[in-house]
Design a protein around this motif. Structure first.
Motif, mmCIF file in Angstrom:
data_model
loop_
_atom_site.group_PDB
_atom_site.id
_atom_site.type_symbol
_atom_site.label_atom_id
_atom_site.label_comp_id
_atom_site.label_asym_id
_atom_site.label_seq_id
_atom_site.Cartn_x
_atom_site.Cartn_y
_atom_site.Cartn_z
ATOM 1 N N THR A 121 0.840 -1.203 0.000
ATOM 2 C CA THR A 121 0.000 0.000 0.000
ATOM 3 C C THR A 121 0.872 1.249 0.000
ATOM 4 O O THR A 121 0.624 2.192 -0.767
ATOM 5 N N HIS A 124 2.490 1.768 -3.401
ATOM 6 C CA HIS A 124 1.563 2.396 -4.350
ATOM 7 C C HIS A 124 1.415 3.892 -4.060
ATOM 8 O O HIS A 124 1.386 4.698 -4.989
ATOM 9 N N ARG A 125 1.327 4.247 -2.791
ATOM 10 C CA ARG A 125 1.228 5.681 -2.448
ATOM 11 C C ARG A 125 2.452 6.447 -2.947
ATOM 12 O O ARG A 125 2.325 7.538 -3.505
ATOM 13 N N LEU A 127 4.535 5.609 -5.351
ATOM 14 C CA LEU A 127 4.528 5.638 -6.814
ATOM 15 C C LEU A 127 3.574 6.712 -7.330
ATOM 16 O O LEU A 127 3.929 7.519 -8.187
ATOM 17 N N GLU A 128 2.370 6.746 -6.787
ATOM 18 C CA GLU A 128 1.367 7.722 -7.217
ATOM 19 C C GLU A 128 1.789 9.150 -6.898
ATOM 20 O O GLU A 128 1.434 10.083 -7.626
#
Length: 140
Positions: A121, A124-125, A127-128
């Motif tokens: 999680t 992903h944070r 990366l975004e």
């Protein structure tokens, strides 16, 4: 890389023209999408080619093909890897070529960060939020 331009700090098309003696780039590879699409087009010289291959900032909004003519009879492509490796033989050839250039040191794979799989999680944070560089590896 001889010159690094920073989105939000540099006027990308103007700086590219300055660096190319007013001509513009032969080719632009744009992985960002919506936020950089038109600046990338404006960085090209007449008859230049742009490969748009990512949507990090979102998909490019619809635009009229006349924009390509207006900016210098530009070429635009949206390639996806699958079309280049449809046949098994194509995939194997591409893999041999890639591992060959990696083996010769012509291409380096940069692992910018690793995360435990349980921290996917956060990966992903990051990366975004564009806090990652190079490849991201999840470790089981």
């Amino acid at each position: 890389c001889r010159h690094a331009l920073v989105l939000g700090r540099d006027d990308i098309p103007a700086r590219v023209r300055e660096l190319t003696g007013g001509r513009g780039a032969h080719v632009v590879y744009d992985s960002v999408g919506k936020d950089t699409f038109f600046a990338s087009l404006d960085s090209l010289r007449p008859l230049g080619m742009m490969a748009t291959f990512g949507n990090a900032s979102g998909p490019v909004p619809p635009f009229a093909p006349l924009e390509l003519a207006r900016r210098g009879s530009l070429f635009l492509t949206r390639p996806t890897l699958f079309h280049y490796v449809v046949r098994r033989a194509d995939l194997e050839r591409a893999a041999r070529e890639l591992f060959g250039v990696i083996g010769r040191g012509a291409v380096r794979i940069e692992i910018g960060q690793t995360y435990a799989l349980q921290d996917v999680t956060q990966a992903h944070r990051d990366l975004e939020a564009r806090r990652t560089i190079g490849s991201t590896v999840l470790i089981p």
